[in-house]
Write an enzyme that holds these catalytic residues in place. Structure first.
Site, PDB file in Angstrom:
ATOM      1  N   GLU A 154      46.115  39.265  44.990  1.00  0.00           N
ATOM      2  CA  GLU A 154      47.115  38.587  44.162  1.00  0.00           C
ATOM      3  C   GLU A 154      48.316  39.475  43.838  1.00  0.00           C
ATOM      4  OE1 GLU A 154      43.149  36.585  43.251  1.00  0.00           O
ATOM      5  OE2 GLU A 154      43.861  38.662  43.445  1.00  0.00           O
ATOM      6  N   PHE A 212      33.612  31.903  31.669  1.00  0.00           N
ATOM      7  CA  PHE A 212      33.666  32.623  32.948  1.00  0.00           C
ATOM      8  C   PHE A 212      35.106  32.676  33.454  1.00  0.00           C
ATOM      9  CE2 PHE A 212      33.419  32.377  37.675  1.00  0.00           C
ATOM     10  CZ  PHE A 212      32.938  33.664  37.891  1.00  0.00           C
ATOM     11  N   GLN A 213      35.577  33.884  33.780  1.00  0.00           N
ATOM     12  CA  GLN A 213      36.918  34.154  34.298  1.00  0.00           C
ATOM     13  C   GLN A 213      38.016  33.677  33.340  1.00  0.00           C
ATOM     14  OE1 GLN A 213      37.183  32.792  38.444  1.00  0.00           O
ATOM     15  NE2 GLN A 213      36.517  34.831  39.105  1.00  0.00           N
ATOM     16  N   LYS A 238      42.373  24.097  33.712  1.00  0.00           N
ATOM     17  CA  LYS A 238      41.858  23.323  34.836  1.00  0.00           C
ATOM     18  C   LYS A 238      41.851  21.821  34.550  1.00  0.00           C
ATOM     19  CE  LYS A 238      38.136  23.325  38.263  1.00  0.00           C
ATOM     20  NZ  LYS A 238      36.881  23.989  38.696  1.00  0.00           N
ATOM     21  N   MET A 297      55.753  63.166  46.295  1.00  0.00           N
ATOM     22  CA  MET A 297      56.623  63.385  45.141  1.00  0.00           C
ATOM     23  C   MET A 297      55.885  64.100  44.025  1.00  0.00           C
ATOM     24  SD  MET A 297      59.752  63.064  44.250  1.00  0.00           S
ATOM     25  CE  MET A 297      60.656  61.683  44.936  1.00  0.00           C
TER      26      MET A 297
END
Length: 565
Positions: free
Chosen positions: A62, A124-125, A174, A476
């Site tokens: 993502e 959940f999530q 949802k 760097m």
């Protein structure tokens, strides 16, 4: 788009699922591409995508979706769109959202959320992505009514690209995606007008008339406002020398004889010297950030300031100004008056500094000299090429040595400094301009952050040219440890890197490795002539540093430079 109060057709009065309203809203806003990754909470939207006109680009993480959308927004000037599920899908977007916020890039990020009755139950999530992203977005929405989806999307897109652009987050529970509703009529979004700082154009022109050593100081606000032509017109009619920040590169072509280079920590000596000697800064779309100014109270110590910006909050934030000009940048620039004869002697001095401190690309030895490789690649790729760059030593070499005829040709993570930006940005740039020659310059540290996006490149047959500069170090960090931490080289060794050419071939991408300067010419030919994706793995000297360098908390005139070979 329906107007409030207008007669609605029978079709418009039919209930539609929230997910379908979402895809229709995106289509209404002119969206053609979405970068995303599916999951449980966002699954209703993915179900609706199959019947839409939208092209979904399946990335492999993502973060890459957000970074690709970022690059898409930079090239097109329209909001890039990224899509993820709840929980880890949403949190994986955060770095890309922050990247867009720091660099003022228009973006709409859509996240799935657990169903409304479960919100706040540690389902959940479930994460509070609304709260997590509050400091790094222009605005946020949680959809509470399916019928309001079209209105929310209209507002989100208007906000993302108005004023100072930036990311807007829309969190979709949802159940809001599953439920059907008759959509409410869409009202024209009320976008706030930019703040006005007062009519100080007369003051600005009086300062220009009195100045003897003015400098035009360009930042990322120029491409955001699509004000490149106005800047070029003013630079040409005034004869004022030009410097630019990392994000301002290309606002005036870097090949212009009056362009002195990038200023700041890794800027050119000509640019930093001219700033130090100047008596007037015309700051256009820049914000006096620390990487550009060095120690702030030593920056342009004798100069008065004209500051032009769309964001009133930036004017006077770090540096007192004598003339503040807010609003539409093109109109402001067209109102500035300057006579080129006034500054002719100053311009000749700046040109002399530029010639005196021009770069010497004839480094000794047989190894690959990165600045020379990048300069040659840039020249041969031509003015229509787009460079997407990762973060590290190679990022500064690209800024110093590549040529840019437009700001959209140089995509880099400036404010946040996001390693892993380059490859996903290359994906986004190619979907924004399918005919462009897009070249990603990355390092052996940066490419490992999002190397999985080689699979995305292969899947969509994207002809991305990847130049991987491999010094087997976090270069760097190593350079700073060498110079400022008594050579205590802590956790920078990457000598156990894989064979990157073999890795690319495992993803189905053509790849090859070069080690010597004699191979550079052929490598550039192969990169630019290959029709599909290709990776050139170039091994370089791990001891090579980026020069010049202004030490931390120092004046920009205190530049450390490499001794002559």
């Amino acid at each position: 788009m329906s107007a409030a109060g207008a007669t609605r057709t029978s079709e418009e009065l039919q209930p539609v699922s929230g997910a379908r309203l979402l895809t229709q809203s995106l289509e209404r806003e002119g969206v053609t591409h979405i970068f995303g990754y599916p999951g449980g909470a966002i699954m209703p939207v993915y179900d609706a995508l199959t019947g839409s006109k939208l092209q979904h680009i399946l990335v492999r993480h993502e973060q890459a979706a957000a970074l690709a959308a970022d690059a898409y927004g930079r090239v097109t000037g329209k909001p890039g769109v990224c899509l993820a599920t709840s929980g880890p899908g949403a949190t994986n977007l955060v770095t890309g959202i922050a990247n867009a916020y720091m660099d003022s890039v228009p973006m709409v990020a859509i996240t799935g959320q657990v169903a409304s009755p479960l919100m706040g139950t540690d389902a959940f999530q479930e994460v509070d992505i609304f709260g997590i992203t509050l400091p790094i977005v222009k605005h946020s929405y949680i959809i509470r009514s399916t019928a309001e989806i079209p209105q929310i999307f209209a507002e989100a897109f208007a906000l993302a690209q108005s004023g100072r652009p930036g990311p807007v987050l829309i969190d979709l529970p949802k159940d809001m995606g599953v439920m059907s509703a008759v959509p409410n009529p869409v009202r024209t979004p009320a976008v706030p007008h930019p703040a006005h700082c007062g009519d100080e154009l007369g003051t600005a022109n009086a300062l220009l008339a009195k100045a003897k050593k003015p400098i035009l100081y360009l930042g990322g606000g120029v491409p955001i406002a699509r004000a490149e032509q106005s800047v070029r017109d003013f630079a040409a009619r005034s004869g004022i020398p030009v410097v630019a920040t990392l994000k301002g590169l290309g606002s005036v072509p870097t090949t212009d004889e009056n362009f002195l280079g990038m200023l700041g920590m890794h800027g050119s000596r000509a640019a930093n010297t001219a700033i130090d000697e100047s008596d007037l800064l015309i700051c256009v779309g820049a914000r006096f950030d620390d990487r550009a100014t060095g120690k702030l109270d030593t920056f342009a110590p004798n100069a008065k300031v004209i500051h032009i910006d769309a964001d009133a909050a930036e004017i006077g934030k770090l540096r007192r100004v004598e003339a503040a000009l807010c609003g539409e940048m093109n109109a402001v620039l067209q109102g500035l008056e300057a006579a080129p004869d006034t500054y002719s002697g100053w311009l000749e001095q700046c040109r002399a500094w530029k010639a005196q401190w021009s770069w010497d690309y004839d480094a000794p030895g047989r190894g690959i000299y990165a600045p020379a490789l990048l300069r040659e690649l840039s020249e041969r790729a031509g003015p229509k090429a787009i460079f997407t760059c990762d973060v590290g030593q190679h990022q500064m070499w690209v800024a110093q040595h590549c040529q840019f005829s437009r700001p959209q040709a140089h995509l880099t993570s400036a404010g946040l400094g996001t390693m892993g930006y380059g490859v996903p940005a290359g994906v986004g740039a190619l979907f924004a301009e399918r005919d462009a020659t897009v070249i990603t310059v990355t390092g052996d540290g940066s490419i490992m952050m999002n190397i999985h996006e080689l699979a995305t490149i292969r899947r969509y047959r994207l002809p991305l040219k990847i130049l991987l500069l491999d010094n087997s170090q976090l270069g760097m960090v190593r350079q700073w440890q060498e110079l400022f931490f008594e050579e205590n080289f802590s956790e920078i060794d990457l000598s156990d890197n894989p064979d990157f050419a073999e890795v690319a071939r495992a993803f189905g991408i053509e790849a090859f490795t070069i080690d010597h300067r004699s191979e550079v010419d052929g490598a550039i030919d192969r990169l630019l002539s290959t029709n599909g994706p290709i990776l050139c793995h170039a091994r370089i000297d791990p001891r090579e540093n980026v020069w010049p360098l202004v030490p931390p908390n120092s004046a920009n005139t205190n530049m450390m430079e490499q001794s002559k070979w």
